[in-house]
Design an enzyme around this catalytic site. Sequence first.
Site, PDB file in Angstrom:
ATOM      1  N   TYR A 156       1.069  -1.179   0.062  1.00  0.00           N
ATOM      2  CA  TYR A 156      -0.056   0.206   0.162  1.00  0.00           C
ATOM      3  C   TYR A 156       0.869   1.305   0.083  1.00  0.00           C
ATOM      4  CZ  TYR A 156      -3.807   3.153   1.529  1.00  0.00           C
ATOM      5  OH  TYR A 156      -4.644   4.158   1.868  1.00  0.00           O
ATOM      6  N   LYS A 160       1.091   4.081  -2.907  1.00  0.00           N
ATOM      7  CA  LYS A 160       0.940   5.640  -2.655  1.00  0.00           C
ATOM      8  C   LYS A 160       1.779   6.411  -2.873  1.00  0.00           C
ATOM      9  CE  LYS A 160      -3.378   4.878  -1.273  1.00  0.00           C
ATOM     10  NZ  LYS A 160      -4.635   5.373  -2.197  1.00  0.00           N
TER      11      LYS A 160
END
Length: 248
Positions: A156, A160
């Site tokens: 993740y 990002k």
Amino acid sequence: MKLLEGKTAIITGSARGIGRAIAVYFAQHGANVAGTDLVYDDNCRALEQELSSYGVKAKMYASDASDMAACEKLIDNVVADFGTIDILVNNAGITRDQLLMRMTEEQWDLVIKVNLKSVFTMTKAVQRIMLKQKSGSIINMSSVVGVGGNAGQANYAASKAGMIGFTKSIAKELGSRNIRCNAIAPGFIITEMTGQLPEDVVKGWYEKIPLRRGGQPEEVAKVALFLASDLASYVNGQVIGVCGGMQT
Ligand code: NAD
């Protein structure tokens, strides 16, 4: 005059959570809203009704933001229905949290595809419209963990962080055409995504936040509204934290 009067916005992953709050905020400020999510369900129907009650045009589309062909078809449909696209919010995202030791290749690939590739596919599909009209605002929903990292979220956080590199590159590439591109880095926002976390983990996060609470989706939507509007006419290539001071 409302801040987004006469503008058309497309917001991915807007059936719920932060995307939904942005759709509502934009509509309240005069924008016509094309929303997307993986399926067209009761949430989408209810959102269309709510947005229309603000006197704007609103339509939800079932479309996978990480599928290039689907994005191109979506943009053709949105332009046919709305005439133009002035604002793109790349909001769709998922988590598949796991320590690296246990993280599978599938968990890595899926998170990178949904969170990062979707920003490429949607922006690429929309850019031809914005280039033609010589204006646009693109907003990418990154995260504080894309800036600072987080144990158990390597996939993740990498997705990002990748969004931030993409944001800064597009800001430099399309800025001369009056197309701005910025990222928002929310901290802990209370949505179904964070609703999956155990109570003690949530408590741990709150202790790290100077404001001592999670954020509301509307508090992210307010910053998206600023970036989408002419109030941010000289803001380009920036990452704006909305995290209660968690990251400074
Ligand atoms: P959420 O899970 O409540 O909503 C995400 C929406 O995206 C869902 O409706 C889901 O169906 C949709 N979606 C998933 N994959 C999709 C795809 N391929 N195509 C189209 N739609 C898809 O999440 P949220 O908390 O509202 O988060 C929204 C964004 O903000 C995400 O990108 C997330 O990573 C980011 N973010 C959230 C937080 C937080 O604390 N909630 C913090 C930082 C960043």
